[in-house]
Design a protein around this motif. Sequence first.
Motif, mmCIF file in Angstrom:
data_model
loop_
_atom_site.group_PDB
_atom_site.id
_atom_site.type_symbol
_atom_site.label_atom_id
_atom_site.label_comp_id
_atom_site.label_asym_id
_atom_site.label_seq_id
_atom_site.Cartn_x
_atom_site.Cartn_y
_atom_site.Cartn_z
ATOM 1 N N CYS A 17 -9.194 0.803 3.112
ATOM 2 C CA CYS A 17 -8.626 1.632 2.044
ATOM 3 C C CYS A 17 -7.358 2.325 2.539
ATOM 4 O O CYS A 17 -7.363 2.982 3.585
ATOM 5 N N SER A 18 -6.287 2.206 1.786
ATOM 6 C CA SER A 18 -5.005 2.805 2.177
ATOM 7 C C SER A 18 -5.093 4.310 2.353
ATOM 8 O O SER A 18 -4.499 4.870 3.267
ATOM 9 N N TYR A 19 -5.822 4.958 1.463
ATOM 10 C CA TYR A 19 -5.964 6.410 1.566
ATOM 11 C C TYR A 19 -6.686 6.793 2.858
ATOM 12 O O TYR A 19 -6.294 7.731 3.545
ATOM 13 N N ARG A 20 -7.726 6.063 3.169
ATOM 14 C CA ARG A 20 -8.474 6.328 4.403
ATOM 15 C C ARG A 20 -7.614 6.033 5.626
ATOM 16 O O ARG A 20 -7.606 6.804 6.589
ATOM 17 N N PRO A 31 -1.661 -1.669 5.793
ATOM 18 C CA PRO A 31 -1.752 -3.041 6.321
ATOM 19 C C PRO A 31 -0.581 -3.900 5.840
ATOM 20 O O PRO A 31 0.017 -3.622 4.798
ATOM 21 N N GLU A 32 -0.269 -4.918 6.594
ATOM 22 C CA GLU A 32 0.858 -5.793 6.250
ATOM 23 C C GLU A 32 0.692 -6.456 4.886
ATOM 24 O O GLU A 32 1.665 -6.763 4.225
ATOM 25 N N TRP A 33 -0.545 -6.675 4.460
ATOM 26 C CA TRP A 33 -0.786 -7.348 3.189
ATOM 27 C C TRP A 33 -0.732 -6.401 1.995
ATOM 28 O O TRP A 33 -0.802 -6.824 0.850
ATOM 29 N N HIS A 34 -0.576 -5.108 2.237
ATOM 30 C CA HIS A 34 -0.506 -4.129 1.144
ATOM 31 C C HIS A 34 0.734 -4.410 0.295
ATOM 32 O O HIS A 34 1.798 -4.717 0.823
ATOM 33 N N HIS A 35 0.608 -4.260 -1.011
ATOM 34 C CA HIS A 35 1.716 -4.591 -1.915
ATOM 35 C C HIS A 35 2.980 -3.771 -1.654
ATOM 36 O O HIS A 35 4.086 -4.258 -1.888
ATOM 37 N N LEU A 36 2.863 -2.561 -1.129
ATOM 38 C CA LEU A 36 4.052 -1.773 -0.824
ATOM 39 C C LEU A 36 4.813 -2.323 0.382
ATOM 40 O O LEU A 36 6.005 -2.065 0.530
ATOM 41 N N LYS A 37 4.140 -3.089 1.222
ATOM 42 C CA LYS A 37 4.812 -3.699 2.375
ATOM 43 C C LYS A 37 5.165 -5.161 2.120
ATOM 44 O O LYS A 37 6.223 -5.622 2.522
ATOM 45 N N GLY A 93 4.076 -8.084 -2.904
ATOM 46 C CA GLY A 93 3.266 -8.850 -3.850
ATOM 47 C C GLY A 93 1.858 -8.310 -3.956
ATOM 48 O O GLY A 93 1.329 -7.734 -3.005
ATOM 49 N N ALA A 94 1.248 -8.511 -5.101
ATOM 50 C CA ALA A 94 -0.088 -7.959 -5.353
ATOM 51 C C ALA A 94 -1.220 -8.851 -4.868
ATOM 52 O O ALA A 94 -2.374 -8.420 -4.862
ATOM 53 N N ASN A 95 -0.935 -10.060 -4.440
ATOM 54 C CA ASN A 95 -2.013 -10.985 -4.070
ATOM 55 C C ASN A 95 -2.472 -10.870 -2.627
ATOM 56 O O ASN A 95 -3.492 -11.445 -2.257
ATOM 57 N N GLY A 96 -1.768 -10.125 -1.804
ATOM 58 C CA GLY A 96 -2.146 -10.001 -0.399
ATOM 59 C C GLY A 96 -3.559 -9.491 -0.219
ATOM 60 O O GLY A 96 -4.303 -9.981 0.624
ATOM 61 N N CYS A 109 -4.387 -2.683 11.533
ATOM 62 C CA CYS A 109 -3.246 -1.834 11.206
ATOM 63 C C CYS A 109 -2.772 -1.101 12.449
ATOM 64 O O CYS A 109 -3.548 -0.791 13.335
ATOM 65 N N ALA A 110 -1.487 -0.792 12.435
ATOM 66 C CA ALA A 110 -0.896 -0.033 13.546
ATOM 67 C C ALA A 110 -1.173 1.459 13.366
ATOM 68 O O ALA A 110 -1.194 1.956 12.249
ATOM 69 N N LYS A 111 -1.356 2.133 14.457
ATOM 70 C CA LYS A 111 -1.500 3.585 14.448
ATOM 71 C C LYS A 111 -0.097 4.169 14.274
ATOM 72 O O LYS A 111 0.853 3.703 14.897
ATOM 73 N N LEU A 112 0.033 5.139 13.387
ATOM 74 C CA LEU A 112 1.331 5.774 13.175
ATOM 75 C C LEU A 112 1.594 6.775 14.287
ATOM 76 O O LEU A 112 0.685 7.470 14.740
#
Length: 162
Positions: free
Chosen positions: A92-95, A104-110, A113-116, A155-158
Amino acid sequence: MSADLPFWQTTPLDQMSETQWESLCDGCGRCCLNKLRDEDTDEIVHTDVACRLLDTQTCQCTDYLKRHRKVPDCVSLTPEILADIDWLPPSCSYRLLRDGFDLPEWHHLKSGGANGVHNVQASVQGRCISERRAGPLENHLAQWPGEWPKFAPACAKLKKSA
């Protein structure tokens, strides 16, 4: 330098606009699956049974604006309650952002596209049943909703700015 960074890396969750906040949702539908809480251990037990309003193919709510009238116990995720929720899926992006990770790289904001979310099997697409047809939740226990998606890279740690 921060002007080059995306908003989710520069804006604290509790300071995001409603549009920014809503855009973080990857549309996986995992939070719309019914969950049980073990009375003895307080542990979350996942099911593959979706809320009756979830379109199990698109993973979108069929009546998002009126969902609280139709499903009174539907939770509106907000920055205020995010810290207290223990049932969000690990992808979950919020989490992820709450816990200091990037999207994550497949997230639509990155990815753009919405299919990732579907391609890495992070969504419930084709893997759940509507509560209208499911019967007893105890017959639909599943582990995958509480696990990192099998085909999704980590995912990478910020980095925290000083």
